[in-house]
Design a protein around this motif. Sequence first.
Motif, PDB file in Angstrom:
ATOM      1  N   THR A  71       0.859  -1.179   0.000  1.00 47.83           N
ATOM      2  CA  THR A  71       0.000   0.000   0.000  1.00 47.83           C
ATOM      3  C   THR A  71       0.895   1.228   0.000  1.00 47.83           C
ATOM      4  O   THR A  71       1.272   1.747   1.041  1.00 47.83           O
ATOM      5  CB  THR A  71      -0.917  -0.001   1.232  1.00 47.83           C
ATOM      6  N   ASP A  72       1.251   1.668  -1.184  1.00 43.89           N
ATOM      7  CA  ASP A  72       2.129   2.823  -1.346  1.00 43.89           C
ATOM      8  C   ASP A  72       1.352   3.901  -2.092  1.00 43.89           C
ATOM      9  O   ASP A  72       1.008   3.728  -3.257  1.00 43.89           O
ATOM     10  CB  ASP A  72       3.385   2.412  -2.121  1.00 43.89           C
ATOM     11  N   LEU A  73       1.058   4.998  -1.411  1.00 42.80           N
ATOM     12  CA  LEU A  73       0.262   6.063  -2.017  1.00 42.80           C
ATOM     13  C   LEU A  73       1.086   7.308  -2.313  1.00 42.80           C
ATOM     14  O   LEU A  73       0.518   8.309  -2.764  1.00 42.80           O
ATOM     15  CB  LEU A  73      -0.913   6.425  -1.099  1.00 42.80           C
ATOM     16  N   ALA A  74       2.394   7.272  -2.073  1.00 42.62           N
ATOM     17  CA  ALA A  74       3.220   8.449  -2.357  1.00 42.62           C
ATOM     18  C   ALA A  74       3.334   8.680  -3.861  1.00 42.62           C
ATOM     19  O   ALA A  74       3.117   9.799  -4.352  1.00 42.62           O
ATOM     20  CB  ALA A  74       4.605   8.273  -1.725  1.00 42.62           C
ATOM     21  N   GLY A  75       3.667   7.618  -4.603  1.00 39.67           N
ATOM     22  CA  GLY A  75       3.771   7.748  -6.053  1.00 39.67           C
ATOM     23  C   GLY A  75       2.457   8.104  -6.730  1.00 39.67           C
ATOM     24  O   GLY A  75       2.409   9.014  -7.566  1.00 39.67           O
ATOM     25  N   PRO A  76       1.337   7.417  -6.402  1.00 38.24           N
ATOM     26  CA  PRO A  76       0.058   7.783  -7.022  1.00 38.24           C
ATOM     27  C   PRO A  76      -0.378   9.217  -6.756  1.00 38.24           C
ATOM     28  O   PRO A  76      -0.951   9.867  -7.640  1.00 38.24           O
ATOM     29  CB  PRO A  76      -0.923   6.783  -6.388  1.00 38.24           C
ATOM     30  N   MET A  77      -0.110   9.733  -5.556  1.00 40.31           N
ATOM     31  CA  MET A  77      -0.473  11.124  -5.275  1.00 40.31           C
ATOM     32  C   MET A  77       0.326  12.079  -6.156  1.00 40.31           C
ATOM     33  O   MET A  77      -0.214  13.064  -6.680  1.00 40.31           O
ATOM     34  CB  MET A  77      -0.233  11.433  -3.794  1.00 40.31           C
ATOM     35  N   VAL A 121      -8.167  -8.305  -1.674  1.00 38.93           N
ATOM     36  CA  VAL A 121      -7.208  -7.218  -1.861  1.00 38.93           C
ATOM     37  C   VAL A 121      -7.669  -6.018  -1.051  1.00 38.93           C
ATOM     38  O   VAL A 121      -8.875  -5.830  -0.831  1.00 38.93           O
ATOM     39  CB  VAL A 121      -7.076  -6.877  -3.366  1.00 38.93           C
ATOM     40  N   SER A 122      -6.711  -5.222  -0.596  1.00 34.29           N
ATOM     41  CA  SER A 122      -7.043  -4.036   0.192  1.00 34.29           C
ATOM     42  C   SER A 122      -7.326  -2.849  -0.725  1.00 34.29           C
ATOM     43  O   SER A 122      -6.881  -2.814  -1.877  1.00 34.29           O
ATOM     44  CB  SER A 122      -5.898  -3.695   1.149  1.00 34.29           C
ATOM     45  N   PHE A 123      -8.037  -1.878  -0.186  1.00 36.81           N
ATOM     46  CA  PHE A 123      -8.363  -0.672  -0.960  1.00 36.81           C
ATOM     47  C   PHE A 123      -7.100   0.127  -1.269  1.00 36.81           C
ATOM     48  O   PHE A 123      -6.978   0.713  -2.341  1.00 36.81           O
ATOM     49  CB  PHE A 123      -9.360   0.189  -0.180  1.00 36.81           C
ATOM     50  N   GLY A 124      -6.149   0.128  -0.343  1.00 39.20           N
ATOM     51  CA  GLY A 124      -4.907   0.863  -0.575  1.00 39.20           C
ATOM     52  C   GLY A 124      -4.095   0.281  -1.712  1.00 39.20           C
ATOM     53  O   GLY A 124      -3.472   1.020  -2.486  1.00 39.20           O
TER      54      GLY A 124
END
Length: 203
Positions: A71-77, A121-124
Amino acid sequence: MMQQQQPYTGQIYQPTQTYTPTSAQSFYGSNFEDEPPLLEELGINFDHIWQKTLTVLHPLKVADGSIMNETDLAGPMVFCLAFGATLLLAGKIQFGYVYGISAIGCLGMFCLLNLMSMTGVSFGCIASVLGYCLLPMILLSTFAIVFSLQGMMGIILTAGIIGWCSFSASKIFISALAMEGQQLLVAYPCALLYGVFALISVF
């Protein structure tokens, strides 16, 4: 029968110290150098971000399921902000649409993939994969700053970018969720989602 209270034997102005404060060294560990880096504590791993980006940019590269399931949201942001910024340079203020469509698309894919996969699968993880695969759409919106995409060449380029995004996303999903043989079934809803982003870029 009442118990007799024991008399106070200490001195009233000099009470006995019952609490021994712990030192900073014993509280934080043996050494501050043993502490993990701040970016690692925040869950930002630049090596994994780079590997995911290369996986998206190279559609034929085999995806590492252990890394892709994070769950890595740094790149998508960053990619969502870059997509909105390139649309802004083209004269389209669409930040609300970008984040709104992303949220609805992630929710739809979350429901769909939890029904299709055996592991769940998780939402993140869904948001992370869909956000990373938005990278080719940034190239399309950057191209739209200089050239018009409403001709025949624009339609062909847009269709190619949609296929690129959906193929990369479906490849990552089937490798992370062990869904061999279902890539086309996963690629179709991904293509619908990225098609909406392409419409924003073209029109």
